[in-house]
Design a protein around this motif. Structure first.
Motif, PDB file in Angstrom:
ATOM      1  N   TYR A 181       0.821  -1.220   0.000  1.00 58.02           N
ATOM      2  CA  TYR A 181       0.000   0.000   0.000  1.00 58.02           C
ATOM      3  C   TYR A 181       0.851   1.264   0.000  1.00 58.02           C
ATOM      4  O   TYR A 181       0.373   2.331  -0.384  1.00 58.02           O
ATOM      5  CB  TYR A 181      -1.058   0.021   1.112  1.00 58.02           C
ATOM      6  CG  TYR A 181      -0.593  -0.123   2.536  1.00 58.02           C
ATOM      7  CD1 TYR A 181      -0.714  -1.328   3.205  1.00 58.02           C
ATOM      8  CD2 TYR A 181      -0.069   0.962   3.231  1.00 58.02           C
ATOM      9  CE1 TYR A 181      -0.315  -1.461   4.517  1.00 58.02           C
ATOM     10  CE2 TYR A 181       0.323   0.835   4.548  1.00 58.02           C
ATOM     11  CZ  TYR A 181       0.203  -0.381   5.190  1.00 58.02           C
ATOM     12  OH  TYR A 181       0.596  -0.510   6.492  1.00 58.02           O
ATOM     13  N   THR A 197       3.683   1.451  -1.881  1.00 65.53           N
ATOM     14  CA  THR A 197       3.954   1.585  -3.315  1.00 65.53           C
ATOM     15  C   THR A 197       2.719   2.126  -4.035  1.00 65.53           C
ATOM     16  O   THR A 197       2.821   2.980  -4.914  1.00 65.53           O
ATOM     17  CB  THR A 197       4.352   0.226  -3.919  1.00 65.53           C
ATOM     18  OG1 THR A 197       5.299  -0.396  -3.058  1.00 65.53           O
ATOM     19  CG2 THR A 197       4.974   0.403  -5.286  1.00 65.53           C
ATOM     20  N   ALA A 198       1.549   1.613  -3.640  1.00 67.80           N
ATOM     21  CA  ALA A 198       0.310   2.088  -4.252  1.00 67.80           C
ATOM     22  C   ALA A 198       0.152   3.588  -3.997  1.00 67.80           C
ATOM     23  O   ALA A 198      -0.264   4.336  -4.880  1.00 67.80           O
ATOM     24  CB  ALA A 198      -0.887   1.316  -3.697  1.00 67.80           C
ATOM     25  N   ALA A 199       0.499   4.037  -2.787  1.00 70.54           N
ATOM     26  CA  ALA A 199       0.400   5.461  -2.473  1.00 70.54           C
ATOM     27  C   ALA A 199       1.365   6.258  -3.343  1.00 70.54           C
ATOM     28  O   ALA A 199       1.018   7.322  -3.861  1.00 70.54           O
ATOM     29  CB  ALA A 199       0.701   5.695  -0.995  1.00 70.54           C
ATOM     30  N   ARG A 200       2.580   5.714  -3.527  1.00 72.40           N
ATOM     31  CA  ARG A 200       3.560   6.421  -4.369  1.00 72.40           C
ATOM     32  C   ARG A 200       3.070   6.511  -5.804  1.00 72.40           C
ATOM     33  O   ARG A 200       3.172   7.559  -6.434  1.00 72.40           O
ATOM     34  CB  ARG A 200       4.908   5.701  -4.335  1.00 72.40           C
ATOM     35  CG  ARG A 200       5.630   5.874  -3.023  1.00 72.40           C
ATOM     36  CD  ARG A 200       6.968   5.138  -3.043  1.00 72.40           C
ATOM     37  NE  ARG A 200       7.883   5.713  -4.026  1.00 72.40           N
ATOM     38  CZ  ARG A 200       9.011   5.116  -4.401  1.00 72.40           C
ATOM     39  NH1 ARG A 200       9.328   3.921  -3.916  1.00 72.40           N
ATOM     40  NH2 ARG A 200       9.807   5.695  -5.270  1.00 72.40           N
ATOM     41  N   THR A 201       2.534   5.395  -6.316  1.00 72.39           N
ATOM     42  CA  THR A 201       2.069   5.434  -7.704  1.00 72.39           C
ATOM     43  C   THR A 201       0.745   6.187  -7.823  1.00 72.39           C
ATOM     44  O   THR A 201       0.268   6.421  -8.911  1.00 72.39           O
ATOM     45  CB  THR A 201       1.888   4.022  -8.284  1.00 72.39           C
ATOM     46  OG1 THR A 201       0.942   3.322  -7.503  1.00 72.39           O
ATOM     47  CG2 THR A 201       3.189   3.254  -8.292  1.00 72.39           C
ATOM     48  N   SER A 202       0.152   6.557  -6.680  1.00 72.95           N
ATOM     49  CA  SER A 202      -1.035   7.410  -6.719  1.00 72.95           C
ATOM     50  C   SER A 202      -0.631   8.869  -6.576  1.00 72.95           C
ATOM     51  O   SER A 202      -1.483   9.733  -6.454  1.00 72.95           O
ATOM     52  CB  SER A 202      -2.000   7.049  -5.586  1.00 72.95           C
ATOM     53  OG  SER A 202      -2.532   5.776  -5.800  1.00 72.95           O
ATOM     54  N   GLY A 203       0.676   9.122  -6.527  1.00 70.30           N
ATOM     55  CA  GLY A 203       1.153  10.494  -6.479  1.00 70.30           C
ATOM     56  C   GLY A 203       1.275  11.089  -5.092  1.00 70.30           C
ATOM     57  O   GLY A 203       1.454  12.287  -4.953  1.00 70.30           O
ATOM     58  N   SER A 204       1.170  10.275  -4.034  1.00 73.78           N
ATOM     59  CA  SER A 204       1.303  10.817  -2.682  1.00 73.78           C
ATOM     60  C   SER A 204       2.760  11.173  -2.389  1.00 73.78           C
ATOM     61  O   SER A 204       3.663  10.408  -2.712  1.00 73.78           O
ATOM     62  CB  SER A 204       0.816   9.806  -1.642  1.00 73.78           C
ATOM     63  OG  SER A 204      -0.553   9.586  -1.781  1.00 73.78           O
TER      64      SER A 204
END
Lengths: 251, 267, 282
Positions: C173, C175-182
């Motif tokens: 999650y 990595t998911a946040a990073r790829t969501s631009g966070s």
């Protein structure tokens, strides 16, 4: 023009054997591409490069014609919106302390996407086959398959052009796997899909074209049906020969 | 009869995890337990050997090599375990001791079994027996493997070591709990061939537990389909996979066939 | 085979006993500490009775060698212990969590250097570090004690935070946040801190107990809050010379100290089991 163009990309860690060597790959709009490889094939590394989480040592990756550059902030913001990922383990891909609504809203908030977020979240939930009323619940209240649906909802909420999937159905039970494959198949009508998996059966059911990766090199690529019907490379042949089938005496 | 389970239930407190399960397994027979997560397939295997973790209780009757397993203290069971049945688990890394060389880990059950047979072996003879076993599970360069630690081996090699440890017990029944799930497809194929050969050569019975229908179909003769702790269907492989009766089995077979068909280009 | 239940009501009852007993003991001290702000039985500095009197109706635990009421001093001691404990944990948590998060995000060599430094600091006894900090400040005061103990505790907090944060940072999650631009600060506040907080807060409770005991030791050594602050450590130290003639003067502050320390530890235990249970749900 292709949506993604990976042009002779190589990657390695200092002192180690190269993880990827001279890999080229193209994904057109609406394409469904299956990237098949076993452990150590470099498939996860290729995904990381494709997401801009690491930079290739050599070669270039283009997205929508523009070189993918993690240092270019305005490009990255647009890119993050257009390329989203679904992971293998639905238990580690959702923050246990956030509710479903907050999880799905993350790309919307972080990318400062304007509009009715609540409406977009319930649309995304509906698109993945979940009741929009679950938005207030927490991940531990869901089964593995439902969690994977939530993760997919997060990936599609901002309307991406490219959906990346890293072994997205491998951790799921067989019956659940079929349903998630169906869901991804339905979603892939509206976006390109790069489906990374070791499971050739799933790739065959989902992807029109296939790329076989062995030890960091593309050994075979092409139309899925053609490659599976008549594999050329010895590794592809061995891989296909290793997959157990449901065979009966009636055959 | 090698293994006779009669109306076996496994409970955690009030919760029933396996209910009223009966099955038999004769010498040399191969039976598959099929089920998805939460089906109780692994618990069934643990109950068969009296290895249920504390907190879980079994009821009913399990006769393993004529010895009652349910409700019998560990000291008594220790004598049956290993000689009656040996288990190979899904994750070979956690089944092996990271601080012991592979050779030492195989030597331990070998020496124990020899003592029980009344012909203890030590020293060079034990070493030779270890190398022989490593060779038997088709690992190359026995001497190097015997000196290696688990982390120095690949996943497939570790699983071969785990199988060698099970063989060292000279069991009548080999229980394999998802033995290839953590492995690559090509490695899986090799391990399945190995298990097939060893079971045949040593005339062991095999209880093969898996969620993967094609793998089970290619490994065993009879299957039992479990769902939420209950057996929903039993029969020969061709009966169950060609003419599934229960709706649940039908959905499993349909799902497996779909991926099978996709690979053959029939979608 | 024995019948033992997993995650059953009996376990729930057991941890609520620890939690309740802990809350009762700590609550008692908090009540007394707050009470001292508005009411005291006697002026703590007034000579209200004879010297070294035993327990009586007027003086529940007797008087000290100057004839001051001991119970009044013990009550003030509660307040000081709580103040120092809370202050030290707050200081330790702020410095420690900040350092730990930075280390978790730092490049490999900086992380290694920080981790090694923390390990060396932790090898020194908390009390020794606190003594050095007090010695470095001009003059011992309540605040210097809080600061000293806070700094001494921060190394432990930093090391724990670093380990916990690293464990969260490898989750998908993130990595998911990073790829969501966070951004990284966003990831720290939205994902990392909420996920490590339950474990950290249990640790803070344990550190609170450590700080209370360390404060008493500092005061005993004359490095804590100066008079007229009646710290338990100082009361103990003053009663030391007369321990054979008036044992109550040493026993009473000892009991006060132990009851708070045990209370805090029970509370931490109860909290930890709650956290474990919740994690077990997943």
């Amino acid at each position: 023009m292709s949506l993604v163009r990976i042009d002779r990309v190589s990657f390695g860690y200092a002192g180690g054997r190269p993880v990827l060597e001279d890999v080229s790959l193209e994904i057109g709009p609406g394409d469904t591409v299956g990237l098949v490889g076993e452990s150590g094939s470099g498939k996860t590394t290729l995904l990381r490069l494709l997401l801009g989480l690491a930079r290739p040592d050599r070669g270039k990756i283009f997205f929508d014609g523009t070189p993918l550059d993690p240092g270019n902030r305005s490009f990255m913001r647009d890119f993050r919106r257009k390329a989203q990922i679904v992971f293998q383990d639905p238990y580690s891909s959702l923050d246990p302390r956030q509710n479903v609504s907050a999880i799905i809203a993350e790309p919307l908030r972080s990318l400062r996407i304007a509009g009715d977020h609540a409406g977009m979240i319930s649309d995304a939930l509906e698109a993945v086959g979940l009741d929009p009323n679950v938005a207030g619940r927490y991940p531990h209240q869901f089964s593995g398959g439902q969690r994977q649906r939530i993760a997919i909802a997060r990936a599609i909420v901002a309307g991406p052009k490219l959906l990346l999937a890293d072994e997205a159905v491998s951790a799921l039970d067989l019956t659940t796997r079929v349903r998630i494959v169906d869901l991804m198949s339905k979603l892939s009508r509206n976006m390109s899909l790069l489906f990374v998996s070791h499971d050739i059966g799933v790739v065959a059911a989902l992807c029109r074209s296939i790329v076989i990766l062995e030890s960091g090199r593309v050994v075979e690529a092409g139309d899925t049906a053609a490659v599976l019907a008549d594999p050329q490379h010895p590794y592809t042949q061995r891989l296909l020969g290793s997959v157990p089938r449901l065979v009966f005496e009636e055959h | 009869m090698l293994l006779e389970m009669d109306r076996v239930s496994v409970r955690a407190g009030e919760k029933i995890l396996v209910s009223d399960l009966s099955m038999t397994l004769d010498r040399g027979e191969r039976v598959g337990l099929i089920g998805e997560s939460g089906s109780g397939k692994s618990l069934t295997a643990l109950a068969a050997t009296g290895l249920l973790p504390s907190g879980l209780t079994a009821s009913g009757s399990v006769l393993l090599g004529g010895q009652q397993v349910v409700g019998v203290p560990d000291q008594v069971l220790d004598r049956v375990r290993g000689t009656g049945a040996a288990i190979v688990f899904q994750e070979p890394l956690s089944a092996l001791d990271p601080l012991m060389t592979v050779g030492m880990q195989i030597a331990e059950p070998l020496a124990r079994r020899a003592r029980r047979n009344g012909a203890p072996i030590t020293g060079t003879r034990l070493k030779e027996a270890v190398l022989e076993l490593i060779d038997d599970v088709a690992l190359p360069d026995e001497r190097r493997i015997a000196r290696a630690y688990p982390h120095e081996l690949s996943g497939g090699q570790r699983q071969r070591v785990a199988i060698a440890m099970a063989l060292a017990c000279e069991p009548d029944l080999l229980i394999a709990d998802e033995p290839t799930t953590a492995l690559d497809v090509t490695t899986q194929a090799e391990i399945l061939i190995l298990i097939d050969r060893l079971v045949q050569e040593r005339q062991m019975a095999l209880l093969f537990i898996s969620h993967d229908l094609p793998v089970v179909a290619n490994t065993v003769e009879r299957v039992m389909v479990l769902r939420l702790g209950e057996a929903v269907e039993t029969g020969t492989v061709s009966e169950v996979f060609n003419r599934p009766q229960h709706d649940y089995t039908k959905s499993l077979v349909a799902a497996a066939k779909r991926f099978d068909a996709a690979m053959e280009g029939r979608t | 085979m024995t019948i033992t239940q997993v995650g059953s009501p009996s376990r729930g009852r057991r941890h609520s006993v620890a939690l309740r007993a802990g809350a009762l003991l700590v609550g008692m001290h908090v009540f007394v500490g707050l009470l001292t702000l508005v009411w005291l039985p006697y002026d703590p500095n007034a000579f209200t009775g004879g010297r070294l009197e035993g327990a009586s109706l007027q003086h529940m635990v007797g008087t000290d060698r100057l004839g001051r009421d001991l119970f009044t001093q013990l009550m003030i001691g509660s307040r000081i212990a709580l103040q120092v404990g809370t202050g030290a944990v707050a200081v330790g948590a702020f410095i420690g969590v900040t350092l730990g998060i930075l280390a978790a995000f730092a490049s490999k060599w900086l992380d290694d250097a920080l981790a090694a430094t923390l390990d060396i600091l932790i090898a020194f006894p908390t009390l020794l570090i606190a003594m050095l900090v007090v010695a470095a400040s001009d003059q011992a005061s309540l605040w210097s004690a809080i600061l000293a103990l806070g700094i001494a505790l921060s190394a432990i907090v930093a090391r724990l935070t670093r380990i916990l944060a690293k464990r969260v940072l490898v989750m998908d999650y993130i990595t998911a946040a990073r790829t969501s631009g966070s951004s990284w600060p966003k990831i720290v506040f939205i994902h990392v801190l909420p996920n490590i907080w339950p474990t950290l807060s249990v640790n803070f409770a344990l550190q609170f107990g450590l700080a209370v005991i360390a404060e008493a030791s500092l005061s005993y050594l004359g490095l804590g809050a100066p008079p007229p602050n009646a710290s338990w450590g100082r009361i103990l130290q003053e009663a030391q010379g007369t321990v054979y003639t008036a044992p109550l003067g040493a026993i009473a502050p000892g009991i006060a100290l132990v009851s708070l320390a045990i209370g805090v530890n029970l509370l931490a235990d109860g909290l930890r089991e709650r956290v474990d249970d919740r994690l077990g749900d997943r």
